[in-house]
Scaffold this motif. Structure first.
Motif, PDB file in Angstrom:
ATOM      1  N   LYS A   1     -45.656 -14.305   3.312  1.00  0.00           N
ATOM      2  CA  LYS A   1     -44.888 -15.399   3.983  1.00  0.00           C
ATOM      3  C   LYS A   1     -43.748 -15.465   3.025  1.00  0.00           C
ATOM      4  CE  LYS A   1     -48.397 -17.871   6.300  1.00  0.00           C
ATOM      5  NZ  LYS A   1     -49.256 -18.906   6.437  1.00  0.00           N
ATOM      6  N   ALA A   2     -43.691 -15.250   1.662  1.00  0.00           N
ATOM      7  CA  ALA A   2     -43.003 -15.360   0.511  1.00  0.00           C
ATOM      8  C   ALA A   2     -41.675 -14.325   0.729  1.00  0.00           C
ATOM      9  CB  ALA A   2     -43.239 -15.698  -0.829  1.00  0.00           C
ATOM     10  N   LEU A   3     -42.010 -13.458   1.780  1.00  0.00           N
ATOM     11  CA  LEU A   3     -41.063 -12.338   1.784  1.00  0.00           C
ATOM     12  C   LEU A   3     -40.107 -12.414   3.013  1.00  0.00           C
ATOM     13  CD1 LEU A   3     -43.355  -9.390   1.140  1.00  0.00           C
ATOM     14  CD2 LEU A   3     -41.684 -10.099  -0.463  1.00  0.00           C
ATOM     15  N   SER A   4     -38.841 -12.125   2.787  1.00  0.00           N
ATOM     16  CA  SER A   4     -37.894 -11.957   3.878  1.00  0.00           C
ATOM     17  C   SER A   4     -38.036 -10.778   4.647  1.00  0.00           C
ATOM     18  CB  SER A   4     -36.466 -12.279   3.480  1.00  0.00           C
ATOM     19  OG  SER A   4     -36.024 -11.002   2.690  1.00  0.00           O
ATOM     20  N   ASP A   5     -37.438 -10.773   5.752  1.00  0.00           N
ATOM     21  CA  ASP A   5     -37.658  -9.473   6.643  1.00  0.00           C
ATOM     22  C   ASP A   5     -37.060  -8.123   5.859  1.00  0.00           C
ATOM     23  OD1 ASP A   5     -38.829 -10.842   8.698  1.00  0.00           O
ATOM     24  OD2 ASP A   5     -37.177 -10.856   9.865  1.00  0.00           O
ATOM     25  N   SER A   6     -35.699  -8.406   5.306  1.00  0.00           N
ATOM     26  CA  SER A   6     -35.063  -7.531   4.590  1.00  0.00           C
ATOM     27  C   SER A   6     -36.296  -7.039   3.422  1.00  0.00           C
ATOM     28  CB  SER A   6     -33.902  -7.836   4.170  1.00  0.00           C
ATOM     29  OG  SER A   6     -33.744  -8.893   3.348  1.00  0.00           O
ATOM     30  N   GLU A   7     -36.868  -8.005   2.599  1.00  0.00           N
ATOM     31  CA  GLU A   7     -37.446  -7.507   1.912  1.00  0.00           C
ATOM     32  C   GLU A   7     -38.701  -6.942   1.991  1.00  0.00           C
ATOM     33  OE1 GLU A   7     -36.739 -11.305  -1.756  1.00  0.00           O
ATOM     34  OE2 GLU A   7     -38.290 -11.582  -0.030  1.00  0.00           O
ATOM     35  N   ILE A   8     -39.346  -7.158   3.213  1.00  0.00           N
ATOM     36  CA  ILE A   8     -40.379  -6.374   3.759  1.00  0.00           C
ATOM     37  C   ILE A   8     -39.848  -4.984   4.274  1.00  0.00           C
ATOM     38  CG2 ILE A   8     -41.744  -6.085   6.027  1.00  0.00           C
ATOM     39  CD1 ILE A   8     -42.225  -9.135   5.796  1.00  0.00           C
ATOM     40  N   GLN A   9     -38.711  -4.889   4.720  1.00  0.00           N
ATOM     41  CA  GLN A   9     -38.160  -3.573   4.891  1.00  0.00           C
ATOM     42  C   GLN A   9     -37.980  -2.503   3.780  1.00  0.00           C
ATOM     43  OE1 GLN A   9     -36.969  -1.904   7.998  1.00  0.00           O
ATOM     44  NE2 GLN A   9     -36.832  -0.264   6.495  1.00  0.00           N
ATOM     45  N   VAL A  10     -37.475  -3.328   2.572  1.00  0.00           N
ATOM     46  CA  VAL A  10     -37.077  -2.299   1.632  1.00  0.00           C
ATOM     47  C   VAL A  10     -38.386  -1.984   0.946  1.00  0.00           C
ATOM     48  CG1 VAL A  10     -34.845  -2.965   1.260  1.00  0.00           C
ATOM     49  CG2 VAL A  10     -36.687  -4.555  -0.214  1.00  0.00           C
ATOM     50  N   ILE A  11     -39.466  -2.833   0.756  1.00  0.00           N
ATOM     51  CA  ILE A  11     -40.841  -2.605   0.315  1.00  0.00           C
ATOM     52  C   ILE A  11     -41.492  -1.346   1.042  1.00  0.00           C
ATOM     53  CG2 ILE A  11     -43.168  -3.536  -0.136  1.00  0.00           C
ATOM     54  CD1 ILE A  11     -41.787  -6.240  -0.822  1.00  0.00           C
TER      55      ILE A  11
ATOM     56  N   LYS B   1     -39.609 -14.196  -7.220  1.00  0.00           N
ATOM     57  CA  LYS B   1     -39.185 -15.368  -7.594  1.00  0.00           C
ATOM     58  C   LYS B   1     -39.187 -16.382  -6.508  1.00  0.00           C
ATOM     59  CE  LYS B   1     -38.334 -12.871 -11.517  1.00  0.00           C
ATOM     60  NZ  LYS B   1     -39.157 -12.744 -12.372  1.00  0.00           N
ATOM     61  N   GLN B   2     -39.850 -15.932  -5.337  1.00  0.00           N
ATOM     62  CA  GLN B   2     -40.010 -16.947  -4.305  1.00  0.00           C
ATOM     63  C   GLN B   2     -41.255 -17.245  -3.846  1.00  0.00           C
ATOM     64  OE1 GLN B   2     -37.174 -18.660  -3.259  1.00  0.00           O
ATOM     65  NE2 GLN B   2     -35.874 -17.587  -4.675  1.00  0.00           N
ATOM     66  N   GLY B   3     -42.310 -16.588  -4.654  1.00  0.00           N
ATOM     67  CA  GLY B   3     -43.544 -16.840  -4.323  1.00  0.00           C
ATOM     68  C   GLY B   3     -44.537 -15.466  -4.152  1.00  0.00           C
ATOM     69  N   ALA B   4     -43.651 -14.644  -3.884  1.00  0.00           N
ATOM     70  CA  ALA B   4     -44.268 -13.161  -3.895  1.00  0.00           C
ATOM     71  C   ALA B   4     -44.559 -12.692  -5.190  1.00  0.00           C
ATOM     72  CB  ALA B   4     -43.476 -12.269  -2.860  1.00  0.00           C
ATOM     73  N   THR B   5     -45.618 -12.382  -5.453  1.00  0.00           N
ATOM     74  CA  THR B   5     -46.096 -11.705  -6.863  1.00  0.00           C
ATOM     75  C   THR B   5     -46.127 -10.349  -6.680  1.00  0.00           C
ATOM     76  OG1 THR B   5     -48.370 -11.691  -5.924  1.00  0.00           O
ATOM     77  CG2 THR B   5     -47.540 -13.683  -7.292  1.00  0.00           C
ATOM     78  N   ALA B   6     -45.844  -9.731  -7.910  1.00  0.00           N
ATOM     79  CA  ALA B   6     -45.625  -8.220  -8.039  1.00  0.00           C
ATOM     80  C   ALA B   6     -46.772  -7.439  -7.304  1.00  0.00           C
ATOM     81  CB  ALA B   6     -45.577  -7.801  -9.561  1.00  0.00           C
ATOM     82  N   CYS B   7     -46.225  -6.518  -6.456  1.00  0.00           N
ATOM     83  CA  CYS B   7     -47.121  -5.656  -5.748  1.00  0.00           C
ATOM     84  C   CYS B   7     -48.275  -4.809  -6.667  1.00  0.00           C
ATOM     85  CB  CYS B   7     -46.402  -4.732  -4.846  1.00  0.00           C
ATOM     86  SG  CYS B   7     -45.329  -5.378  -3.833  1.00  0.00           S
ATOM     87  N   ILE B   8     -47.652  -4.430  -7.913  1.00  0.00           N
ATOM     88  CA  ILE B   8     -48.239  -3.424  -8.771  1.00  0.00           C
ATOM     89  C   ILE B   8     -49.606  -4.231  -9.515  1.00  0.00           C
ATOM     90  CG2 ILE B   8     -46.056  -2.205  -9.180  1.00  0.00           C
ATOM     91  CD1 ILE B   8     -46.126  -3.708 -12.292  1.00  0.00           C
ATOM     92  N   ALA B   9     -49.459  -5.553  -9.217  1.00  0.00           N
ATOM     93  CA  ALA B   9     -50.625  -6.398 -10.246  1.00  0.00           C
ATOM     94  C   ALA B   9     -52.052  -5.942  -9.303  1.00  0.00           C
ATOM     95  CB  ALA B   9     -50.618  -7.699  -9.718  1.00  0.00           C
ATOM     96  N   CYS B  10     -51.967  -5.625  -7.943  1.00  0.00           N
ATOM     97  CA  CYS B  10     -53.176  -5.184  -7.242  1.00  0.00           C
ATOM     98  C   CYS B  10     -52.943  -3.761  -6.735  1.00  0.00           C
ATOM     99  CB  CYS B  10     -53.351  -6.077  -6.000  1.00  0.00           C
ATOM    100  SG  CYS B  10     -53.688  -7.620  -6.348  1.00  0.00           S
TER     101      CYS B  10
END
Length: 213
Positions: free
Chosen positions: A86-96, A31-40
Protein backbone atom coordinates in the motif's frame (compact mmCIF):
# COMPACT_ATOMS: atom_id res chain seq x y z
CA UNK A 1 17.22 4.04 -38.72
CA UNK A 2 17.83 7.55 -37.41
CA UNK A 3 14.56 7.49 -35.46
CA UNK A 4 15.36 4.04 -34.05
CA UNK A 5 18.76 5.19 -32.80
CA UNK A 6 17.24 8.31 -31.27
CA UNK A 7 14.57 6.27 -29.48
CA UNK A 8 17.19 3.83 -28.20
CA UNK A 9 19.42 6.58 -26.87
CA UNK A 10 16.42 8.18 -25.17
CA UNK A 11 15.37 4.94 -23.48
CA UNK A 12 18.76 3.98 -22.06
CA UNK A 13 18.88 6.76 -19.42
CA UNK A 14 15.25 6.07 -18.45
CA UNK A 15 15.97 2.36 -17.94
CA UNK A 16 19.05 3.17 -15.86
CA UNK A 17 16.99 5.58 -13.75
CA UNK A 18 14.29 2.93 -13.19
CA UNK A 19 16.94 0.44 -12.13
CA UNK A 20 18.36 2.96 -9.65
CA UNK A 21 14.91 3.54 -8.16
CA UNK A 22 14.35 -0.20 -7.85
CA UNK A 23 17.70 -0.75 -6.16
CA UNK A 24 17.00 2.04 -3.69
CA UNK A 25 13.58 0.66 -2.74
CA UNK A 26 14.73 -2.94 -2.51
CA UNK A 27 17.71 -2.08 -0.32
CA UNK A 28 16.48 0.93 1.67
CA UNK A 29 12.72 1.16 1.24
CA UNK A 30 10.91 4.16 -0.23
CA UNK A 31 10.76 6.37 2.90
CA UNK A 32 6.97 6.34 2.49
CA UNK A 33 6.28 3.21 4.55
CA UNK A 34 7.58 0.50 2.25
CA UNK A 35 10.48 -1.27 3.94
CA UNK A 36 13.49 -2.73 2.14
CA UNK A 37 12.59 -5.89 0.20
CA UNK A 38 15.96 -7.46 0.95
CA UNK A 39 15.09 -7.70 4.66
CA UNK A 40 12.90 -10.70 3.87
CA UNK A 41 13.69 -11.68 0.29
CA UNK A 42 17.47 -11.52 0.58
CA UNK A 43 20.08 -9.36 -1.09
CA UNK A 44 20.08 -11.65 -4.12
CA UNK A 45 16.28 -12.04 -4.26
CA UNK A 46 16.61 -15.68 -3.29
CA UNK A 47 14.20 -15.43 -0.38
CA UNK A 48 14.55 -16.74 3.16
CA UNK A 49 13.62 -20.41 2.98
CA UNK A 50 13.51 -21.09 6.72
CA UNK A 51 11.04 -18.25 7.25
CA UNK A 52 8.97 -19.04 4.18
CA UNK A 53 9.76 -15.80 2.35
CA UNK A 54 9.78 -16.64 -1.36
CA UNK A 55 12.41 -16.22 -4.01
CA UNK A 56 11.59 -13.26 -6.27
CA UNK A 57 14.65 -13.30 -8.51
CA UNK A 58 13.77 -14.50 -11.99
CA UNK A 59 10.01 -14.63 -11.43
CA UNK A 60 7.77 -13.29 -14.14
CA UNK A 61 7.43 -9.50 -14.09
CA UNK A 62 3.68 -9.51 -14.71
CA UNK A 63 3.15 -12.03 -11.91
CA UNK A 64 5.12 -9.94 -9.38
CA UNK A 65 3.16 -6.82 -10.36
CA UNK A 66 -0.12 -8.67 -10.07
CA UNK A 67 0.69 -9.97 -6.58
CA UNK A 68 1.79 -6.53 -5.33
CA UNK A 69 -1.42 -4.99 -6.63
CA UNK A 70 -3.43 -7.78 -4.96
CA UNK A 71 -1.64 -7.13 -1.65
CA UNK A 72 -2.36 -3.45 -2.14
CA UNK A 73 -6.07 -3.95 -2.74
CA UNK A 74 -6.47 -6.62 -0.07
CA UNK A 75 -7.34 -9.28 -2.62
CA UNK A 76 -4.31 -11.25 -1.36
CA UNK A 77 -4.26 -11.39 2.41
CA UNK A 78 -0.89 -11.06 4.14
CA UNK A 79 -0.43 -8.84 7.20
CA UNK A 80 3.24 -8.27 6.44
CA UNK A 81 3.03 -7.52 2.71
CA UNK A 82 -0.21 -5.52 2.63
CA UNK A 83 1.10 -2.35 4.34
CA UNK A 84 4.29 -2.48 2.28
CA UNK A 85 2.39 -2.79 -1.00
CA UNK A 86 0.00 0.00 0.00
CA UNK A 87 2.99 2.31 0.51
CA UNK A 88 4.20 1.71 -3.07
CA UNK A 89 3.08 3.76 -6.06
CA UNK A 90 2.14 2.09 -9.33
CA UNK A 91 5.41 3.25 -10.89
CA UNK A 92 7.39 1.84 -7.95
CA UNK A 93 5.59 -1.50 -8.30
CA UNK A 94 6.48 -1.47 -11.99
CA UNK A 95 10.19 -0.91 -11.44
CA UNK A 96 10.41 -3.41 -8.58
CA UNK A 97 8.73 -6.11 -10.65
CA UNK A 98 11.03 -5.45 -13.60
CA UNK A 99 14.06 -5.43 -11.30
CA UNK A 100 13.38 -8.81 -9.71
CA UNK A 101 12.34 -10.39 -13.00
CA UNK A 102 15.72 -9.43 -14.44
CA UNK A 103 17.78 -10.68 -11.48
CA UNK A 104 19.79 -13.84 -11.98
CA UNK A 105 18.38 -16.80 -10.11
CA UNK A 106 20.66 -17.59 -7.17
CA UNK A 107 22.26 -21.00 -7.02
CA UNK A 108 20.33 -23.21 -4.65
CA UNK A 109 21.61 -26.49 -3.32
CA UNK A 110 18.76 -28.99 -3.08
CA UNK A 111 18.27 -30.11 0.51
CA UNK A 112 17.46 -33.68 -0.43
CA UNK A 113 15.13 -35.69 1.76
CA UNK A 114 13.34 -38.99 2.10
CA UNK A 115 13.48 -40.64 -1.37
CA UNK A 116 10.01 -42.15 -0.96
CA UNK A 117 8.58 -38.74 -0.05
CA UNK A 118 10.26 -37.11 -3.05
CA UNK A 119 8.94 -39.82 -5.39
CA UNK A 120 5.42 -39.27 -4.08
CA UNK A 121 5.81 -35.55 -4.63
CA UNK A 122 7.17 -36.08 -8.12
CA UNK A 123 4.14 -38.17 -9.02
CA UNK A 124 1.77 -35.39 -7.96
CA UNK A 125 3.79 -32.70 -9.72
CA UNK A 126 4.14 -34.58 -13.00
CA UNK A 127 1.04 -36.81 -13.18
CA UNK A 128 -1.39 -35.59 -10.53
CA UNK A 129 -3.71 -37.92 -8.62
CA UNK A 130 -6.68 -38.46 -10.87
CA UNK A 131 -8.32 -40.86 -8.41
CA UNK A 132 -8.93 -37.72 -6.36
CA UNK A 133 -9.34 -35.33 -9.35
CA UNK A 134 -5.99 -33.64 -8.69
CA UNK A 135 -4.24 -32.46 -11.88
CA UNK A 136 -0.47 -32.41 -12.23
CA UNK A 137 1.19 -29.19 -11.01
CA UNK A 138 3.17 -28.99 -14.23
CA UNK A 139 -0.05 -29.03 -16.26
CA UNK A 140 -0.59 -25.37 -15.38
CA UNK A 141 2.86 -24.26 -14.18
CA UNK A 142 4.61 -25.53 -17.28
CA UNK A 143 7.10 -28.27 -17.96
CA UNK A 144 9.35 -28.72 -14.93
CA UNK A 145 7.35 -26.07 -13.09
CA UNK A 146 9.18 -23.16 -14.70
CA UNK A 147 5.98 -21.09 -14.90
CA UNK A 148 3.69 -19.80 -17.64
CA UNK A 149 3.10 -16.08 -18.06
CA UNK A 150 1.39 -14.26 -16.51
CA UNK A 151 -0.77 -16.14 -13.99
CA UNK A 152 1.15 -19.34 -13.25
CA UNK A 153 4.44 -18.62 -11.46
CA UNK A 154 7.53 -20.76 -11.29
CA UNK A 155 7.16 -23.20 -8.44
CA UNK A 156 10.36 -25.19 -8.69
CA UNK A 157 13.13 -23.91 -6.47
CA UNK A 158 10.83 -22.17 -4.00
CA UNK A 159 11.33 -23.39 -0.45
CA UNK A 160 9.23 -26.26 0.86
CA UNK A 161 8.06 -23.98 3.67
CA UNK A 162 6.77 -21.35 1.24
CA UNK A 163 5.04 -23.88 -1.01
CA UNK A 164 3.43 -25.64 1.96
CA UNK A 165 2.26 -22.33 3.42
CA UNK A 166 0.69 -21.28 0.12
CA UNK A 167 -1.04 -24.62 -0.47
CA UNK A 168 -2.44 -24.52 3.07
CA UNK A 169 -3.58 -20.93 2.48
CA UNK A 170 -5.37 -21.93 -0.73
CA UNK A 171 -6.88 -24.92 1.08
CA UNK A 172 -8.16 -22.90 4.03
CA UNK A 173 -9.33 -20.02 1.86
CA UNK A 174 -7.03 -17.42 3.40
CA UNK A 175 -5.50 -17.00 -0.05
CA UNK A 176 -8.02 -16.60 -2.85
CA UNK A 177 -6.50 -14.49 -5.62
CA UNK A 178 -6.17 -17.33 -8.11
CA UNK A 179 -7.73 -17.35 -11.58
CA UNK A 180 -11.27 -18.81 -11.43
CA UNK A 181 -10.60 -20.49 -8.08
CA UNK A 182 -8.29 -23.03 -9.69
CA UNK A 183 -5.74 -23.33 -6.88
CA UNK A 184 -8.46 -23.42 -4.23
CA UNK A 185 -9.98 -26.39 -6.03
CA UNK A 186 -6.66 -28.24 -6.33
CA UNK A 187 -5.38 -27.52 -2.81
CA UNK A 188 -8.64 -28.51 -1.16
CA UNK A 189 -8.23 -32.03 -2.59
CA UNK A 190 -4.62 -32.47 -1.47
CA UNK A 191 -4.03 -34.31 1.79
CA UNK A 192 -1.51 -33.02 4.33
CA UNK A 193 0.87 -35.81 3.31
CA UNK A 194 0.53 -34.92 -0.37
CA UNK A 195 1.23 -31.26 0.36
CA UNK A 196 4.34 -32.22 2.31
CA UNK A 197 5.51 -34.51 -0.50
CA UNK A 198 4.95 -32.15 -3.41
CA UNK A 199 6.49 -29.22 -1.50
CA UNK A 200 9.62 -31.27 -0.79
CA UNK A 201 9.88 -32.38 -4.43
CA UNK A 202 9.45 -28.89 -5.91
CA UNK A 203 11.96 -27.39 -3.47
CA UNK A 204 14.53 -29.94 -4.58
CA UNK A 205 14.31 -29.22 -8.29
CA UNK A 206 17.23 -27.50 -10.00
CA UNK A 207 16.79 -24.00 -11.34
CA UNK A 208 17.83 -22.86 -14.76
CA UNK A 209 18.39 -19.15 -15.10
CA UNK A 210 16.40 -17.68 -17.92
CA UNK A 211 13.73 -20.36 -17.93
CA UNK A 212 11.84 -19.32 -14.80
CA UNK A 213 8.69 -17.26 -15.25
Amino acid sequence: MKHFLLATLTCIPLLAQADDVAQTITTQGNKQGATACIACHGADGGGTPAAGFPRLAGLNEAYIKHQLHDFQSGKRNNPLMQPIAKALSDSEIQVIAAYYAALAIPAITPAGGDPALLRKGEAIATSGDWNHEIPACFQCHGANGQGIDPSFPAITGQSATYITNQLMAWKSGTRANDPVGLMKSVASKLSADQIKAVSAFLANQPLTNGTQK
